[in-house]
Design a protein around this motif. Sequence first.
Motif, PDB file in Angstrom:
ATOM      1  N   GLU A 143       0.564  -1.224  -0.200  1.00  0.00           N
ATOM      2  CA  GLU A 143      -0.029  -0.186   0.069  1.00  0.00           C
ATOM      3  C   GLU A 143       1.197   1.096  -0.407  1.00  0.00           C
ATOM      4  O   GLU A 143      -0.030   2.324  -0.628  1.00  0.00           O
ATOM      5  CB  GLU A 143      -1.102   0.279   0.777  1.00  0.00           C
ATOM      6  N   TYR A 144       2.237   1.331   0.458  1.00  0.00           N
ATOM      7  CA  TYR A 144       2.625   2.458   0.755  1.00  0.00           C
ATOM      8  C   TYR A 144       4.161   1.953   0.984  1.00  0.00           C
ATOM      9  O   TYR A 144       4.840   1.782   1.171  1.00  0.00           O
ATOM     10  CB  TYR A 144       2.647   2.724   2.103  1.00  0.00           C
ATOM     11  N   ASN A 166      -4.087   9.717  -6.191  1.00  0.00           N
ATOM     12  CA  ASN A 166      -3.710  11.053  -4.981  1.00  0.00           C
ATOM     13  C   ASN A 166      -2.887   9.780  -3.667  1.00  0.00           C
ATOM     14  O   ASN A 166      -3.662   8.828  -3.590  1.00  0.00           O
ATOM     15  CB  ASN A 166      -5.435  10.606  -4.901  1.00  0.00           C
ATOM     16  N   ALA A 167      -1.832  10.513  -4.349  1.00  0.00           N
ATOM     17  CA  ALA A 167      -1.488  10.348  -2.410  1.00  0.00           C
ATOM     18  C   ALA A 167       0.409  10.943  -2.493  1.00  0.00           C
ATOM     19  O   ALA A 167      -0.587  13.088  -1.894  1.00  0.00           O
ATOM     20  CB  ALA A 167       0.030   9.141  -2.919  1.00  0.00           C
ATOM     21  N   CYS A 168       0.642  11.427  -1.270  1.00  0.00           N
ATOM     22  CA  CYS A 168       1.524  12.518  -0.378  1.00  0.00           C
ATOM     23  C   CYS A 168       2.426  12.505  -1.111  1.00  0.00           C
ATOM     24  O   CYS A 168       3.536  11.585  -1.344  1.00  0.00           O
ATOM     25  CB  CYS A 168       1.592  12.198   1.456  1.00  0.00           C
ATOM     26  N   TYR A 173       4.185   9.809   4.331  1.00  0.00           N
ATOM     27  CA  TYR A 173       3.032   9.270   3.276  1.00  0.00           C
ATOM     28  C   TYR A 173       1.813   8.920   3.331  1.00  0.00           C
ATOM     29  O   TYR A 173       0.744   8.554   3.235  1.00  0.00           O
ATOM     30  CB  TYR A 173       4.321   8.238   2.493  1.00  0.00           C
ATOM     31  N   TRP A 174       1.637   7.961   5.015  1.00  0.00           N
ATOM     32  CA  TRP A 174       0.201   7.527   5.115  1.00  0.00           C
ATOM     33  C   TRP A 174      -1.007   8.674   5.794  1.00  0.00           C
ATOM     34  O   TRP A 174      -1.902   8.028   5.893  1.00  0.00           O
ATOM     35  CB  TRP A 174       0.475   6.788   6.624  1.00  0.00           C
ATOM     36  N   LYS A 175      -0.204   9.327   5.640  1.00  0.00           N
ATOM     37  CA  LYS A 175      -1.657  10.599   6.191  1.00  0.00           C
ATOM     38  C   LYS A 175      -2.385  11.645   5.313  1.00  0.00           C
ATOM     39  O   LYS A 175      -1.841  11.890   4.613  1.00  0.00           O
ATOM     40  CB  LYS A 175      -0.542  12.311   6.629  1.00  0.00           C
ATOM     41  N   TYR A 176      -3.426  11.066   4.459  1.00  0.00           N
ATOM     42  CA  TYR A 176      -4.661  10.905   4.011  1.00  0.00           C
ATOM     43  C   TYR A 176      -4.666  12.890   3.747  1.00  0.00           C
ATOM     44  O   TYR A 176      -5.314  12.838   2.493  1.00  0.00           O
ATOM     45  CB  TYR A 176      -5.906   9.922   4.309  1.00  0.00           C
ATOM     46  N   ARG A 193      -3.100  13.826   0.751  1.00  0.00           N
ATOM     47  CA  ARG A 193      -3.501  13.586   0.058  1.00  0.00           C
ATOM     48  C   ARG A 193      -3.147  14.373  -1.058  1.00  0.00           C
ATOM     49  O   ARG A 193      -4.759  15.048  -0.931  1.00  0.00           O
ATOM     50  CB  ARG A 193      -3.582  12.481  -0.338  1.00  0.00           C
TER      51      ARG A 193
END
Length: 231
Positions: free
Chosen positions: A19-20, A210-212, A217-220, A223
């Motif tokens: 996922e990341y 859609n991503a950081c 990188y997990w912080k929605y 995004r």
Amino acid sequence: MEPLKVTFTFSTPILIDSEYPIHMDAIIASAVCRFAESMGSDNPWRDADDLSDYLDKSSSDNWVWKASRLIFTPMSGIIFQNQIRKSDPDRYFNDLGKYWSGKKPSDDRPLGSINPDTFKIDTRSGQQRGYQWLNASQWVSKAEAWVIGDKEALEDLLKSITHIGKMGRNDYGRVESLLIERTSESEKWKLRILPVDEVELSGVDYELTNACLRAPYWKYINRIQVKEPSI
């Protein structure tokens, strides 16, 4: 700042988490955070936002640190392992007893509002729940990344990294060696999530998603629309 290639080798399997993808700037930020914390910083996570002593960054408005994601070279198939984490009733009773002891305790009920004869721990929900899941791990011969950065500063900082990937506490992804060397591949840092207006790495296909753009990188909430390499 100069083009550099970073190579990790491992002495234990690394946990697979698709996922990341693991970006090199996130690893550097983690090391900066831990160093700041050891020096008594009041906000080590905020200190890790500034990696300018170690990395160069792109010039677009939605900029990124010039650090690629890690590219792993597998040396085994994927290993699946069932893992269970059980609740510890004695531990929770002790913790709850300490919390509730100030809420109307009496000689016959020292735990206050808790009735030890009827109270039970629900292992299906809440903070006392037990867990069961399937881990996927893999032996890899190496993990490579490309950055535009300061070689000496990165060598000094990254020697503190002992594990890469999730569940390092269970000894997954234990780093055996680290090599940072100069390279002529000055554009390969673009093997990462890029702003939509950034020129892509030649020969690599990118997809809109859609991503950081930067760690975490997990912080929605951070995004936005970006380009991700199809690797």
